[in-house]
Design a protein around this motif. Structure first.
Motif, mmCIF file in Angstrom:
data_model
loop_
_atom_site.group_PDB
_atom_site.id
_atom_site.type_symbol
_atom_site.label_atom_id
_atom_site.label_comp_id
_atom_site.label_asym_id
_atom_site.label_seq_id
_atom_site.Cartn_x
_atom_site.Cartn_y
_atom_site.Cartn_z
ATOM 1 N N THR A 140 0.828 -1.195 0.000
ATOM 2 C CA THR A 140 0.000 0.000 0.000
ATOM 3 C C THR A 140 0.863 1.245 0.000
ATOM 4 N N ASN A 141 0.303 2.293 -0.522
ATOM 5 C CA ASN A 141 0.917 3.607 -0.465
ATOM 6 C C ASN A 141 -0.185 4.561 -0.032
ATOM 7 N N LEU A 142 -0.035 5.138 1.150
ATOM 8 C CA LEU A 142 -1.017 6.058 1.709
ATOM 9 C C LEU A 142 -0.301 7.362 2.010
ATOM 10 N N THR A 143 -0.703 8.426 1.304
ATOM 11 C CA THR A 143 -0.048 9.720 1.475
ATOM 12 C C THR A 143 -1.084 10.834 1.555
ATOM 13 N N VAL A 144 -0.621 12.003 2.002
ATOM 14 C CA VAL A 144 -1.442 13.208 2.044
ATOM 15 C C VAL A 144 -0.651 14.321 1.355
ATOM 16 N N TRP A 145 -1.351 15.088 0.532
ATOM 17 C CA TRP A 145 -0.763 16.169 -0.253
ATOM 18 C C TRP A 145 -1.559 17.454 -0.054
ATOM 19 N N GLU A 146 -0.914 18.582 -0.277
ATOM 20 C CA GLU A 146 -1.597 19.868 -0.135
ATOM 21 C C GLU A 146 -2.676 20.078 -1.188
ATOM 22 N N SER A 147 -2.488 19.493 -2.364
ATOM 23 C CA SER A 147 -3.430 19.756 -3.454
ATOM 24 C C SER A 147 -3.346 18.661 -4.507
ATOM 25 N N VAL A 148 -4.330 18.664 -5.394
ATOM 26 C CA VAL A 148 -4.338 17.753 -6.535
ATOM 27 C C VAL A 148 -3.100 18.005 -7.391
ATOM 28 N N GLU A 149 -2.805 19.274 -7.628
ATOM 29 C CA GLU A 149 -1.687 19.620 -8.510
ATOM 30 C C GLU A 149 -0.352 19.109 -7.980
ATOM 31 N N THR A 150 -0.144 19.177 -6.663
ATOM 32 C CA THR A 150 1.145 18.719 -6.128
ATOM 33 C C THR A 150 1.271 17.203 -6.216
ATOM 34 N N LEU A 151 0.171 16.485 -5.991
ATOM 35 C CA LEU A 151 0.209 15.027 -6.151
ATOM 36 C C LEU A 151 0.434 14.670 -7.612
ATOM 37 N N GLU A 152 -0.297 15.304 -8.498
ATOM 38 C CA GLU A 152 -0.123 15.032 -9.931
ATOM 39 C C GLU A 152 1.315 15.300 -10.385
ATOM 40 N N HIS A 153 1.882 16.383 -9.923
ATOM 41 C CA HIS A 153 3.254 16.703 -10.321
ATOM 42 C C HIS A 153 4.201 15.570 -9.922
ATOM 43 N N PHE A 154 4.092 15.081 -8.701
ATOM 44 C CA PHE A 154 4.953 13.983 -8.261
ATOM 45 C C PHE A 154 4.713 12.727 -9.100
ATOM 46 N N VAL A 155 3.454 12.376 -9.303
ATOM 47 C CA VAL A 155 3.124 11.134 -10.014
ATOM 48 C C VAL A 155 3.613 11.169 -11.456
ATOM 49 N N TRP A 156 3.425 12.283 -12.146
ATOM 50 C CA TRP A 156 3.650 12.318 -13.591
ATOM 51 C C TRP A 156 4.908 13.035 -14.047
ATOM 52 N N ASN A 157 5.548 13.843 -13.199
ATOM 53 C CA ASN A 157 6.704 14.635 -13.647
ATOM 54 C C ASN A 157 7.996 14.292 -12.922
ATOM 55 N N THR A 158 8.050 13.116 -12.310
ATOM 56 C CA THR A 158 9.274 12.684 -11.626
ATOM 57 C C THR A 158 9.569 11.237 -12.011
ATOM 58 N N VAL A 159 10.605 10.676 -11.425
ATOM 59 C CA VAL A 159 10.971 9.278 -11.671
ATOM 60 C C VAL A 159 9.822 8.333 -11.317
ATOM 61 N N HIS A 160 8.895 8.768 -10.475
ATOM 62 C CA HIS A 160 7.734 7.933 -10.136
ATOM 63 C C HIS A 160 7.026 7.460 -11.402
ATOM 64 N N ARG A 161 6.922 8.341 -12.389
ATOM 65 C CA ARG A 161 6.220 7.997 -13.629
ATOM 66 C C ARG A 161 6.846 6.780 -14.305
ATOM 67 N N ALA A 162 8.163 6.703 -14.343
ATOM 68 C CA ALA A 162 8.836 5.567 -14.986
ATOM 69 C C ALA A 162 8.478 4.258 -14.290
ATOM 70 N N PHE A 163 8.396 4.288 -12.970
ATOM 71 C CA PHE A 163 8.028 3.071 -12.241
ATOM 72 C C PHE A 163 6.547 2.765 -12.427
ATOM 73 N N TYR A 164 5.714 3.779 -12.468
ATOM 74 C CA TYR A 164 4.289 3.577 -12.730
ATOM 75 C C TYR A 164 4.099 2.899 -14.085
ATOM 76 N N GLU A 165 4.810 3.385 -15.080
ATOM 77 C CA GLU A 165 4.665 2.837 -16.426
ATOM 78 C C GLU A 165 5.164 1.401 -16.529
ATOM 79 N N ARG A 166 6.003 0.980 -15.609
ATOM 80 C CA ARG A 166 6.532 -0.394 -15.610
ATOM 81 C C ARG A 166 5.819 -1.296 -14.602
#
Length: 166
Positions: A72-98
């Motif tokens: 599980t991954n349970l996190t809290v973020w200040e906003s939708v935009e900050t979560l989206e930025h992490f998910v899609w604009n960092t190395v996280h995206r490469a792992f998500y895609e794999r």
């Protein structure tokens, strides 16, 4: 837009293809500390449910239904935009895609978001209840996926399939 005084909680559940010490998931396990550490340093990050704190374990010790391959991954973020930025604009995206290399395809919704009062730290039980609510009722103010959020744009740009995006 983030409701006043609220933060965005998210739960993502996955089931590994093999036990955490199996070579088939070794690359994923080895990257947990790096990806989670990056998330914790991102603007807008508020909180993450932690496992044992042992290097390379992430939240793999939080068992669902006693199954050691559920993670599980349970996190809290200040906003939708900050979560989206992490998910899609960092190395996280490469792992998500794999993810198909390391995780089973779950036959039901495995991702949920909801608003929490600033300062609230949701429990895994609370998050699983929100996920069950979403599975039973679909998007609502109580529990929702990306498509429920008008301000969520990056997930659309990356062409997520409905089952993967929510």
């Amino acid at each position: 837009m983030t409701p006043a005084g609220m933060h965005l909680a998210e739960l993502n559940v996955g089931r590994l293809l093999a036990p955490t010490d199996d070579p088939r998931v070794a690359e994923f396990m080895a990257a947990l500390d790096r990806v989670n550490g990056l998330g914790k340093r991102m603007p807008g990050f508020v909180w993450m449910m932690e496992g044992s704190g042992e290097p390379g374990t992430g939240n793999t010790e939080a068992k669902i239904e006693g199954d050691p391959q559920f993670v599980t991954n349970l996190t809290v973020w200040e906003s939708v935009e900050t979560l989206e930025h992490f998910v899609w604009n960092t190395v996280h995206r490469a792992f998500y895609e794999r993810r198909a290399e390391w995780f089973e395809v779950l036959g039901r919704m495995h991702f949920v978001m909801w608003w929490v009062p600033a300062g609230h730290r949701p429990t895994l039980d609370e998050a699983l209840e929100r996920l069950a609510h979403l599975q039973a009722n679909g998007d609502s103010d109580r529990a929702f996926g990306w498509s429920y959020l008008k301000e969520a744009r990056l997930w659309r740009d990356h062409g997520c399939a409905r089952h993967a995006a929510e």
